[in-house]
Design a protein around this motif. Structure first.
Motif, short mmCIF file in Angstrom:
data_model
loop_
_atom_site.label_atom_id
_atom_site.label_comp_id
_atom_site.label_asym_id
_atom_site.label_seq_id
_atom_site.Cartn_x
_atom_site.Cartn_y
_atom_site.Cartn_z
N ILE A 77 0.83 -1.08 0.14
CA ILE A 77 -0.03 -0.05 -0.09
C ILE A 77 1.13 1.21 0.00
CG2 ILE A 77 -1.80 1.36 1.42
CD1 ILE A 77 -2.84 -1.39 2.43
N TYR A 78 0.53 2.00 -0.90
CA TYR A 78 1.49 3.45 -1.18
C TYR A 78 0.39 4.56 -1.21
CZ TYR A 78 4.95 -0.21 -2.07
OH TYR A 78 5.62 -1.58 -2.01
N VAL A 79 1.32 5.96 -1.13
CA VAL A 79 0.54 7.04 -1.35
C VAL A 79 1.30 7.89 -2.43
CG1 VAL A 79 -0.01 9.46 -0.30
CG2 VAL A 79 0.30 7.37 0.90
N LEU A 80 0.28 8.12 -3.46
CA LEU A 80 0.70 8.83 -4.64
C LEU A 80 0.29 10.17 -4.53
CD1 LEU A 80 1.93 8.90 -7.78
CD2 LEU A 80 -0.47 8.09 -8.49
N THR A 81 1.28 11.09 -4.60
CA THR A 81 1.18 12.55 -4.36
C THR A 81 1.45 13.27 -5.53
OG1 THR A 81 1.57 12.15 -1.77
CG2 THR A 81 1.68 14.57 -2.72
N HIS A 82 0.70 14.39 -5.72
CA HIS A 82 0.92 15.19 -6.94
C HIS A 82 0.90 16.64 -6.31
CE1 HIS A 82 -0.78 12.92 -10.65
NE2 HIS A 82 0.13 12.15 -9.89
N ARG A 83 1.95 17.40 -6.46
CA ARG A 83 2.31 18.89 -6.01
C ARG A 83 2.44 19.75 -6.91
NH1 ARG A 83 3.30 18.79 -0.87
NH2 ARG A 83 4.29 16.77 -0.96
N VAL A 84 1.84 20.92 -6.69
CA VAL A 84 2.22 22.16 -7.65
C VAL A 84 2.87 23.06 -6.91
CG1 VAL A 84 0.04 23.08 -7.09
CG2 VAL A 84 1.01 23.67 -9.18
N ASN A 85 3.86 23.86 -7.62
CA ASN A 85 4.65 24.91 -7.37
C ASN A 85 5.29 24.53 -5.88
OD1 ASN A 85 5.47 27.50 -7.05
ND2 ASN A 85 3.71 28.21 -5.83
N ALA A 86 5.92 23.39 -5.95
CA ALA A 86 6.69 22.62 -4.81
C ALA A 86 7.91 23.55 -4.15
CB ALA A 86 7.28 21.50 -5.05
N SER A 87 8.34 24.41 -4.96
CA SER A 87 9.27 25.50 -4.75
C SER A 87 8.82 26.68 -4.09
CB SER A 87 10.20 25.87 -5.64
OG SER A 87 9.68 26.58 -6.73
N MET A 88 7.60 26.85 -4.15
CA MET A 88 6.83 28.14 -3.66
C MET A 88 7.43 29.10 -4.15
SD MET A 88 5.89 26.78 0.26
CE MET A 88 6.19 28.36 0.81
N GLN A 89 8.16 29.39 -5.48
CA GLN A 89 8.66 30.45 -5.93
C GLN A 89 7.47 31.30 -6.77
OE1 GLN A 89 11.74 30.80 -4.69
NE2 GLN A 89 12.35 31.52 -6.71
N LEU A 90 6.52 30.65 -7.09
CA LEU A 90 5.30 31.63 -7.86
C LEU A 90 4.67 32.06 -6.76
CD1 LEU A 90 4.60 29.06 -10.85
CD2 LEU A 90 6.20 31.08 -10.69
#
Length: 430
Positions: free
Chosen positions: A380-393
């Motif tokens: 069992i696993y967790v698949l994560t999508h993340r936008v703007n991970a650097s928080m630069q925008l």
């Protein structure tokens, strides 16, 4: 401005002037733009829009929050220690033993009290320095430090008032504090309450985007001969009050472009933020255009958070091709319909963006919309999508930048199978 109108404070709930923002909460702190407010409820740290909407749990078991000058991190306390965490809830760091943390005006250090001394450390920890005697430190924008000594507020060695919880106004000219459960500004009592927090001054309102990451959908498996890929569709909605407009310019002799974000203001002007993104030309069928690098990222982790696999996707071309953001968007119409300088690797600039109400959507296996699961054992696993991970925008909020699904990966006769067990649209840790 009336002092009361500019203060948030604790009185049964969090109040701004006569208007109650949060019916339950205490220890308020404003983001630098005044668009968000952090507060504590039942011992947990929450964030919300300034009007109390879009609330989200950020950190459990936390108190005494304070927002960093750039709005990307919050410091807080837990069980006698000082911590920081990103505004999206990631990268929690324990810094030192202490209480009542506050940021230096330049955001490089955090000061707090410990054993009747004011101590400061780097924002990421280390380099402890004793600043002065006292408790409950508060920095003015010009660096002046107010502290509490024996129930008196002291600035530059001079007693300025009897009280606790000193809080400087954004202009550094006034000081709010508490005495006998009454908030004072200077010598004037303004309201019953505790824990005052000045709202930052209003500049021309930034019409910022808000990237809302949806949980991955359309999971499918492809591959064979010893290499297997888990594909998925990625969707990022702009649910903000302005577009995410990015301009890339290529310096002479460079193969990549440096990105500037243009933020529209309510008064019709534009504010620019330089060097916040990078663009590269992608020549991979059917992609032959310029990409914004690392706009979205994908990870597979164990339920306890151990990283197994990261994506290798190169980037995105932002555009208004999908008017699919949830909600009502009256008058919605596309503005960014370019092709990111398709078939033009020699381009020296590129324009891309997403209008509010539109979605950046990439289907499974479409140029890197996958992760390699070869060798990942059944489980069992967790698949994560993340936008703007650097928080630069720059965007309105960061705590909705990740979403995830919990999956079960199985193997039979050398072939993988995947099934979604749970969908978590508002957290990275499903």
């Amino acid at each position: 401005m009336n002092a009361l109108a500019a203060l948030a404070f604790t009185l049964a709930g969090i109040n701004v002037g006569a208007q109650r923002v949060m019916p339950i909460g205490y220890a308020p702190t404003w983001s630098p733009s005044a668009a968000r407010i952090a507060f504590v409820t039942k011992g947990n740290l929450w964030v919300a829009d300034a009007d109390g909407t879009r609330r989200g749990l950020l950190v459990r078991d936390a108190g005494n929050p304070a927002w960093s000058p750039n709005g990307r991190r919050i410091t807080f306390t837990r069980k006698g220690r000082v911590y920081t965490v990103r505004a999206d809830g990631l990268d929690e760091r324990a810094l030192a033993s202490g209480a009542h943390p506050t940021w230096s005006p330049d955001g490089t250090r955090i000061a707090f009290d410990r054993d009747a001394k004011i101590v400061s450390v780097r924002w990421y920890g280390g380099d402890p320095r004793i600043v002065t005697d006292g408790e409950d430190p508060a920095y003015a924008p010009n660096g002046r430090l107010a502290v509490v000594r024996d129930g008196q507020i002291v600035v530059a060695g001079q007693v300025v008032a009897e009280g606790t919880s000193p809080t400087w106004a954004p202009d550094g000219r006034r000081l709010a504090y508490v005495r006998d459960n009454v908030i004072y500004v200077g010598a004037k009592a303004v309201h019953k309450g505790q824990q005052p927090a000045w709202r930052p001054p209003k500049r021309a309102q930034e019409l910022l985007p808000d990237f809302d990451q949806r949980a991955p959908v359309g999971l499918t498996i492809a591959g064979g001969t010893g290499r297997w890929l888990l594909g998925f569709t990625s969707l990022v909605d702009n649910i903000g009050i302005g577009p995410s407009e990015l301009i890339g310019v290529r310096p002479p002799g460079n193969s990549h472009m440096i990105g500037t974000q243009r933020v529209r203001l309510a008064n019709g002007n534009v504010r620019t933020y330089h060097d916040v993104a990078h663009f590269r030309y992608t020549n991979s069928p059917p992609h032959h255009h310029w990409h914004l690098m690392r706009f979205d990222s994908f990870e597979l982790r164990t339920p306890d958070g151990r990283l197994l696999v990261r994506d290798r996707k190169s980037g995105f071309c932002l555009a208004d091709h999908w008017g699919a953001a949830p909600g009502h968007w009256p008058g919605r119409r596309p503005h960014y319909l370019g092709n990111c300088d398709q078939f033009n690797p020699a381009a020296t600039h590129v324009l891309m963006g997403t209008t509010p109400g539109y979605t950046d959507r990439y289907p499974a296996f479409f140029h890197g919309q996958n992760i390699d699961i070869t060798g990942v054992p059944a489980g069992i696993y967790v698949l994560t999508h993340r936008v703007n991970a650097s928080m630069q925008l720059r965007e309105l909020r960061y705590d909705n930048d990740a979403a995830s699904v919990r999956i079960r990966l199985g193997w039979r006769a050398g072939y993988p199978r995947v099934r979604i067990l749970r969908n978590c649209p508002a957290t990275a840790t499903c």
